[in-house]
Scaffold this motif. Structure first.
Motif, PDB file in Angstrom:
ATOM      1  N   ILE A 175       0.805  -1.222   0.000  1.00 13.50           N
ATOM      2  CA  ILE A 175       0.000   0.000   0.000  1.00 13.50           C
ATOM      3  C   ILE A 175       0.842   1.279   0.000  1.00 13.50           C
ATOM      4  N   PRO A 176       1.882   1.410   0.861  1.00 18.39           N
ATOM      5  CA  PRO A 176       2.626   2.692   0.878  1.00 18.39           C
ATOM      6  C   PRO A 176       3.346   3.002  -0.422  1.00 18.39           C
ATOM      7  N   THR A 177       3.602   2.008  -1.274  1.00 19.10           N
ATOM      8  CA  THR A 177       4.330   2.243  -2.524  1.00 19.10           C
ATOM      9  C   THR A 177       3.421   2.765  -3.638  1.00 19.10           C
ATOM     10  N   LEU A 178       2.114   2.766  -3.402  1.00 16.99           N
ATOM     11  CA  LEU A 178       1.166   3.178  -4.432  1.00 16.99           C
ATOM     12  C   LEU A 178       0.953   4.682  -4.411  1.00 16.99           C
ATOM     13  N   PRO A 179       0.506   5.248  -5.541  1.00 16.26           N
ATOM     14  CA  PRO A 179       0.095   6.659  -5.542  1.00 16.26           C
ATOM     15  C   PRO A 179      -1.064   6.880  -4.568  1.00 16.26           C
ATOM     16  N   GLN A 180      -1.199   8.107  -4.104  1.00 15.81           N
ATOM     17  CA  GLN A 180      -2.181   8.419  -3.081  1.00 15.81           C
ATOM     18  C   GLN A 180      -3.599   8.054  -3.508  1.00 15.81           C
ATOM     19  N   GLU A 181      -3.928   8.256  -4.787  1.00 13.63           N
ATOM     20  CA  GLU A 181      -5.295   7.994  -5.236  1.00 13.63           C
ATOM     21  C   GLU A 181      -5.610   6.499  -5.282  1.00 13.63           C
ATOM     22  N   LEU A 182      -4.593   5.639  -5.340  1.00 13.42           N
ATOM     23  CA  LEU A 182      -4.824   4.205  -5.377  1.00 13.42           C
ATOM     24  C   LEU A 182      -4.796   3.558  -3.989  1.00 13.42           C
ATOM     25  N   GLN A 183      -4.263   4.268  -3.016  1.00 11.40           N
ATOM     26  CA  GLN A 183      -4.161   3.684  -1.685  1.00 11.40           C
ATOM     27  C   GLN A 183      -5.536   3.426  -1.063  1.00 11.40           C
ATOM     28  N   ALA A 184      -6.496   4.325  -1.333  1.00  8.69           N
ATOM     29  CA  ALA A 184      -7.840   4.137  -0.786  1.00  8.69           C
ATOM     30  C   ALA A 184      -8.472   2.859  -1.316  1.00  8.69           C
ATOM     31  N   ALA A 185      -8.271   2.575  -2.619  1.00  5.45           N
ATOM     32  CA  ALA A 185      -8.819   1.351  -3.192  1.00  5.45           C
ATOM     33  C   ALA A 185      -8.186   0.115  -2.566  1.00  5.45           C
ATOM     34  N   MET A 186      -6.886   0.159  -2.295  1.00  5.12           N
ATOM     35  CA  MET A 186      -6.204  -0.977  -1.686  1.00  5.12           C
ATOM     36  C   MET A 186      -6.656  -1.180  -0.249  1.00  5.12           C
ATOM     37  N   VAL A 187      -6.949  -0.085   0.457  1.00  9.14           N
ATOM     38  CA  VAL A 187      -7.450  -0.201   1.827  1.00  9.14           C
ATOM     39  C   VAL A 187      -8.812  -0.888   1.836  1.00  9.14           C
ATOM     40  N   ILE A 188      -9.660  -0.566   0.828  1.00 14.26           N
ATOM     41  CA  ILE A 188     -10.966  -1.221   0.728  1.00 14.26           C
ATOM     42  C   ILE A 188     -10.796  -2.719   0.493  1.00 14.26           C
ATOM     43  N   ILE A 189      -9.837  -3.099  -0.376  1.00 12.73           N
ATOM     44  CA  ILE A 189      -9.564  -4.515  -0.613  1.00 12.73           C
ATOM     45  C   ILE A 189      -9.094  -5.186   0.677  1.00 12.73           C
ATOM     46  N   LEU A 190      -8.230  -4.499   1.420  1.00 10.27           N
ATOM     47  CA  LEU A 190      -7.741  -5.042   2.685  1.00 10.27           C
ATOM     48  C   LEU A 190      -8.875  -5.194   3.691  1.00 10.27           C
ATOM     49  N   GLN A 191      -9.782  -4.236   3.718  1.00 10.51           N
ATOM     50  CA  GLN A 191     -10.951  -4.342   4.599  1.00 10.51           C
ATOM     51  C   GLN A 191     -11.807  -5.550   4.222  1.00 10.51           C
ATOM     52  N   ALA A 192     -11.998  -5.761   2.921  1.00 13.63           N
ATOM     53  CA  ALA A 192     -12.812  -6.893   2.470  1.00 13.63           C
ATOM     54  C   ALA A 192     -12.165  -8.220   2.846  1.00 13.63           C
ATOM     55  N   VAL A 193     -10.843  -8.319   2.644  1.00  8.59           N
ATOM     56  CA  VAL A 193     -10.119  -9.542   3.004  1.00  8.59           C
ATOM     57  C   VAL A 193     -10.199  -9.788   4.507  1.00  8.59           C
ATOM     58  N   HIS A 194      -9.998  -8.724   5.282  1.00  7.53           N
ATOM     59  CA  HIS A 194     -10.045  -8.836   6.736  1.00  7.53           C
ATOM     60  C   HIS A 194     -11.446  -9.230   7.203  1.00  7.53           C
ATOM     61  N   SER A 195     -12.461  -8.665   6.570  1.00  4.41           N
ATOM     62  CA  SER A 195     -13.835  -8.970   6.960  1.00  4.41           C
ATOM     63  C   SER A 195     -14.187 -10.417   6.649  1.00  4.41           C
ATOM     64  N   TYR A 196     -13.811 -10.889   5.461  1.00  8.09           N
ATOM     65  CA  TYR A 196     -14.185 -12.247   5.062  1.00  8.09           C
ATOM     66  C   TYR A 196     -13.413 -13.306   5.856  1.00  8.09           C
ATOM     67  N   PHE A 197     -12.084 -13.200   5.838  1.00  3.99           N
ATOM     68  CA  PHE A 197     -11.275 -14.220   6.493  1.00  3.99           C
ATOM     69  C   PHE A 197     -11.206 -14.013   8.008  1.00  3.99           C
ATOM     70  N   GLY A 198     -11.189 -12.768   8.456  1.00  5.01           N
ATOM     71  CA  GLY A 198     -11.049 -12.517   9.880  1.00  5.01           C
ATOM     72  C   GLY A 198     -12.341 -12.678  10.651  1.00  5.01           C
ATOM     73  N   ILE A 199     -13.441 -12.103  10.126  1.00  2.39           N
ATOM     74  CA  ILE A 199     -14.709 -12.099  10.861  1.00  2.39           C
ATOM     75  C   ILE A 199     -15.570 -13.301  10.489  1.00  2.39           C
ATOM     76  N   PHE A 200     -15.824 -13.488   9.193  1.00  2.00           N
ATOM     77  CA  PHE A 200     -16.760 -14.532   8.790  1.00  2.00           C
ATOM     78  C   PHE A 200     -16.145 -15.934   8.882  1.00  2.00           C
ATOM     79  N   ILE A 201     -14.901 -16.090   8.421  1.00  2.00           N
ATOM     80  CA  ILE A 201     -14.253 -17.401   8.504  1.00  2.00           C
ATOM     81  C   ILE A 201     -13.709 -17.642   9.912  1.00  2.00           C
TER      82      ILE A 201
END
Length: 230
Positions: free
Chosen positions: A121-147
């Motif tokens: 994430i830190p290596t990406l341009p600022q406008e792309l970091q928000a999209a990567m954070v959303i992907i990280l949230q989705a991964v965390h939600s699925y594997f961390g909370i639901f699984i």
């Protein structure tokens, strides 16, 4: 008592899991505190990100497969109460096996998916970091909370409840052990429900649930070993 060796092995597996689960958690936290913090994602309901090392990643990988020790532990518990409560403990063993696999799958997310995404994430341009954070949230939600929480801990808590009630109705272990185990299980389920419902902040609540789960497993493992010695 038949299958005494399996009961003893199961008890030691539970005790070993309880000790290593707490020990590796403390070691990883201590190592992470000594690293430089890269950025903070708590505003996105995630976590602080520190500079990782190969040692931390190895410990996290080993930590993720620890729940598999619960499988021989549940088999030992099945043989312990098989004579009078075989049907109940067989169902509990199935739930414990599914919960152990789900919890291990969830924890494997940390040194793999989370590791690469948070490093990238830190290596990406600022406008792309928000999209990567959303992907990280989705991964965390699925594997961390639901699984991890709903499937993994949920199945393990079903095993806890079945085993606690069996202890209360069996003469192999003291009734006080069953009462203590039942109280711990109900309290852990209550805290987990509050956290996942959003009524309490998610930060630190996971440690409390994991700590109660670890305490239940440790007490039951010690009880199995002590019964075998007796």
């Amino acid at each position: 008592m038949r299958h005494t060796k399996m009961v003893l092995v199961g008890g030691w597996c539970l005790v070993l899991f309880a000790i290593l689960f707490v020990g590796i958690t403390l070691v990883v936290n201590a190592l992470a505190q000594a690293q430089t913090m890269l950025y903070n994602l708590e505003k996105h309901q995630l976590f602080e990100v520190t500079a990782g090392t190969p040692t931390i990643r190895f410990l996290l990988s080993f930590y993720a497969v620890l729940p598999l020790l619960l499988i021989p532990g549940s088999v030992g518990a099945f043989y312990l109460f098989n004579e009078k409560h075989g049907a109940n403990m067989r169902v509990g063993m199935y739930f414990a096996t599914l919960g152990a696999f789900a919890l291990s799958l969830s924890l494997l997310m940390i040194p793999s998916l989370n590791w690469h995404l948070t490093t990238y994430i830190p290596t990406l341009p600022q406008e792309l970091q928000a999209a990567m954070v959303i992907i990280l949230q989705a991964v965390h939600s699925y594997f961390g909370i639901f699984i991890g929480d709903l499937l993994g801990l949920g199945c393990l808590f079903v095993w806890f409840l079945i085993t606690s009630f069996v202890i209360l109705h069996d003469n192999s272990l003291p009734r006080a052990v069953g009462i203590i185990q039942l109280i711990i299980t109900v309290l852990a389920i209550f805290i987990l429900c509050l956290r996942d419902s959003g009524l309490l902040p998610s930060i630190y609540n996971n440690i409390q649930v994991a700590g109660l789960m670890d305490l239940w497993i440790f007490i039951f493992g010690i009880s199995m070993i002590s019964l075998h010695k007796d």
